[in-house]
Write a protein that holds these residues in place. Sequence first.
Motif, PDB file in Angstrom:
ATOM      1  N   TRP A 260       4.044   9.534  -0.789  1.00  0.00           N
ATOM      2  CA  TRP A 260       3.015   8.728  -0.137  1.00  0.00           C
ATOM      3  C   TRP A 260       2.869   7.332  -0.760  1.00  0.00           C
ATOM      4  CZ3 TRP A 260       1.776  13.134  -3.029  1.00  0.00           C
ATOM      5  CH2 TRP A 260       1.194  12.881  -4.286  1.00  0.00           C
ATOM      6  N   ASN A 261       3.589   7.090  -1.864  1.00  0.00           N
ATOM      7  CA  ASN A 261       3.493   5.809  -2.558  1.00  0.00           C
ATOM      8  C   ASN A 261       4.472   4.823  -1.928  1.00  0.00           C
ATOM      9  OD1 ASN A 261       3.225   3.694  -4.349  1.00  0.00           O
ATOM     10  ND2 ASN A 261       3.413   4.945  -6.198  1.00  0.00           N
ATOM     11  N   ILE A 262       4.082   4.310  -0.770  1.00  0.00           N
ATOM     12  CA  ILE A 262       4.971   3.450   0.013  1.00  0.00           C
ATOM     13  C   ILE A 262       5.357   2.193  -0.749  1.00  0.00           C
ATOM     14  CG2 ILE A 262       5.252   2.222   2.190  1.00  0.00           C
ATOM     15  CD1 ILE A 262       5.019   5.226   2.482  1.00  0.00           C
ATOM     16  N   LYS A 263       4.419   1.583  -1.424  1.00  0.00           N
ATOM     17  CA  LYS A 263       4.663   0.311  -2.116  1.00  0.00           C
ATOM     18  C   LYS A 263       5.727   0.454  -3.202  1.00  0.00           C
ATOM     19  CE  LYS A 263       2.358  -3.507  -4.539  1.00  0.00           C
ATOM     20  NZ  LYS A 263       3.445  -3.611  -5.550  1.00  0.00           N
ATOM     21  N   GLN A 264       5.599   1.472  -4.041  1.00  0.00           N
ATOM     22  CA  GLN A 264       6.570   1.647  -5.117  1.00  0.00           C
ATOM     23  C   GLN A 264       7.925   2.054  -4.564  1.00  0.00           C
ATOM     24  OE1 GLN A 264       5.300   4.226  -8.310  1.00  0.00           O
ATOM     25  NE2 GLN A 264       7.238   4.074  -9.407  1.00  0.00           N
ATOM     26  N   MET A 265       7.926   2.850  -3.491  1.00  0.00           N
ATOM     27  CA  MET A 265       9.205   3.213  -2.883  1.00  0.00           C
ATOM     28  C   MET A 265       9.915   1.967  -2.361  1.00  0.00           C
ATOM     29  SD  MET A 265       8.790   6.844  -0.854  1.00  0.00           S
ATOM     30  CE  MET A 265       7.421   6.329   0.176  1.00  0.00           C
ATOM     31  N   TRP A 266       9.152   1.052  -1.749  1.00  0.00           N
ATOM     32  CA  TRP A 266       9.727  -0.191  -1.207  1.00  0.00           C
ATOM     33  C   TRP A 266      10.230  -1.084  -2.329  1.00  0.00           C
ATOM     34  CZ3 TRP A 266      11.182  -2.101   3.388  1.00  0.00           C
ATOM     35  CH2 TRP A 266      11.399  -3.472   3.475  1.00  0.00           C
ATOM     36  N   ASP A 267       9.422  -1.188  -3.386  1.00  0.00           N
ATOM     37  CA  ASP A 267       9.784  -2.081  -4.495  1.00  0.00           C
ATOM     38  C   ASP A 267      11.010  -1.579  -5.251  1.00  0.00           C
ATOM     39  OD1 ASP A 267       7.636  -3.666  -3.844  1.00  0.00           O
ATOM     40  OD2 ASP A 267       6.308  -2.813  -5.371  1.00  0.00           O
ATOM     41  N   THR A 268      11.115  -0.280  -5.422  1.00  0.00           N
ATOM     42  CA  THR A 268      12.224   0.284  -6.197  1.00  0.00           C
ATOM     43  C   THR A 268      13.386   0.761  -5.330  1.00  0.00           C
ATOM     44  OG1 THR A 268      11.156   2.466  -6.186  1.00  0.00           O
ATOM     45  CG2 THR A 268      10.670   0.992  -8.046  1.00  0.00           C
ATOM     46  N   LYS A 269      13.199   0.684  -4.002  1.00  0.00           N
ATOM     47  CA  LYS A 269      14.232   1.120  -3.057  1.00  0.00           C
ATOM     48  C   LYS A 269      14.652   2.577  -3.318  1.00  0.00           C
ATOM     49  CE  LYS A 269      14.553  -2.939  -1.102  1.00  0.00           C
ATOM     50  NZ  LYS A 269      13.535  -3.641  -1.908  1.00  0.00           N
ATOM     51  N   THR A 270      13.643   3.421  -3.521  1.00  0.00           N
ATOM     52  CA  THR A 270      13.896   4.834  -3.759  1.00  0.00           C
ATOM     53  C   THR A 270      13.098   5.674  -2.765  1.00  0.00           C
ATOM     54  OG1 THR A 270      12.116   4.928  -5.406  1.00  0.00           O
ATOM     55  CG2 THR A 270      14.359   4.523  -6.217  1.00  0.00           C
ATOM     56  N   ILE A 271      13.518   6.922  -2.596  1.00  0.00           N
ATOM     57  CA  ILE A 271      12.830   7.849  -1.707  1.00  0.00           C
ATOM     58  C   ILE A 271      11.765   8.599  -2.509  1.00  0.00           C
ATOM     59  CG2 ILE A 271      13.093   9.866  -0.229  1.00  0.00           C
ATOM     60  CD1 ILE A 271      15.926   8.975   0.350  1.00  0.00           C
ATOM     61  N   GLY A 272      10.595   8.698  -1.952  1.00  0.00           N
ATOM     62  CA  GLY A 272       9.504   9.365  -2.642  1.00  0.00           C
ATOM     63  C   GLY A 272       9.756  10.853  -2.839  1.00  0.00           C
ATOM     64  N   LEU A 273       9.193  11.387  -3.902  1.00  0.00           N
ATOM     65  CA  LEU A 273       9.375  12.784  -4.259  1.00  0.00           C
ATOM     66  C   LEU A 273       8.104  13.584  -3.996  1.00  0.00           C
ATOM     67  CD1 LEU A 273      11.187  12.222  -7.686  1.00  0.00           C
ATOM     68  CD2 LEU A 273      12.236  12.591  -5.445  1.00  0.00           C
ATOM     69  N   ARG A 274       8.228  14.881  -3.939  1.00  0.00           N
ATOM     70  CA  ARG A 274       7.085  15.761  -3.743  1.00  0.00           C
ATOM     71  C   ARG A 274       6.332  15.942  -5.059  1.00  0.00           C
ATOM     72  NH1 ARG A 274       7.347  22.120  -1.812  1.00  0.00           N
ATOM     73  NH2 ARG A 274       5.084  22.494  -1.798  1.00  0.00           N
ATOM     74  N   GLN A 275       5.015  16.014  -4.979  1.00  0.00           N
ATOM     75  CA  GLN A 275       4.187  16.185  -6.174  1.00  0.00           C
ATOM     76  C   GLN A 275       4.006  17.667  -6.514  1.00  0.00           C
ATOM     77  OE1 GLN A 275      -0.193  15.842  -6.086  1.00  0.00           O
ATOM     78  NE2 GLN A 275       0.019  14.176  -7.571  1.00  0.00           N
ATOM     79  N   HIS A 276       4.138  17.988  -7.798  1.00  0.00           N
ATOM     80  CA  HIS A 276       3.844  19.311  -8.329  1.00  0.00           C
ATOM     81  C   HIS A 276       2.904  19.150  -9.514  1.00  0.00           C
ATOM     82  CE1 HIS A 276       7.029  21.081  -5.861  1.00  0.00           C
ATOM     83  NE2 HIS A 276       7.814  20.098  -6.257  1.00  0.00           N
ATOM     84  N   HIS A 277       2.440  20.267 -10.055  1.00  0.00           N
ATOM     85  CA  HIS A 277       1.577  20.214 -11.231  1.00  0.00           C
ATOM     86  C   HIS A 277       2.040  21.228 -12.266  1.00  0.00           C
ATOM     87  CE1 HIS A 277      -1.226  18.095  -8.500  1.00  0.00           C
ATOM     88  NE2 HIS A 277      -1.622  17.518  -9.616  1.00  0.00           N
TER      89      HIS A 277
END
Length: 249
Positions: free
Chosen positions: A135-152
């Motif tokens: 869901w972190n669109i900005k960081q994905m755009w800045d780093t040109k990476t695909i977002g990952l699923r969150q776990h705990h």
Amino acid sequence: YDHETQHAFVGDYSGQITLLKLEQNTCSVITTLKGHEGSITSLWWDPVQRLLFSGASDHSIIMWDIGGRKGRTLLLQGHQYVVVSYISYMQPEQQSLNACSKVNKLDVLMSLLIKAAPQWLESDSCQKCEQPFFWNIKQMWDTKTIGLRQHHCRKCGQAVCGKCSTKRSSYPIMGFEFQVRVCDSCFESIKDEDRTSLATFHEGKHNISHMSMDISRGLMVTCGSDRIVKIWDMTPVVGCSLATGFSSR
């Protein structure tokens, strides 16, 4: 229901527990307790220590510190694939909980001498490798990476990605009797002796729908949907076996 304070606890299918204040013909909501991920199936109230125990279809039991109003919960995962159908709390000095289930026909006795499970932390990126979550669109755009699923991580509570939490481990001191997700660094810190179980599991051999404890005599009665009533000798507490009859104590 607590007769002294006229408070009632109501669990629902969403996994939420509502605390109500009943006064004559009026009813008001005091607070709500959220911690389960499945529908509430059983509740047990200890009026002396003011502790509430809740079992749910998410295979867990939570102890709520109502009297202290600290919001402290202890997560007890003694049932792996079953729904907790009934709970009873033993003598406070024994610090043990008795729970039964319908599906796996198990009786479980668990020690409550455990640490409080950590609160889950929220983050927009993995707190280990700093990779963005989906869901972190900005960081994905800045780093040109695909977002990952969150776990705990169940031990430290940090928000981590799948690559940083590839390990699974039991951790009974926090109530995790079966293997749960932990981050790789926490996995390395868990020693073999830390995995020693604090619970004992016993085959009930019938679908338990209700149970009751006679603390003074050390006996437990279970009633099943198979129309069978069984009497269990709970002495010693850590190794209950089916009683063959009543004995004087």
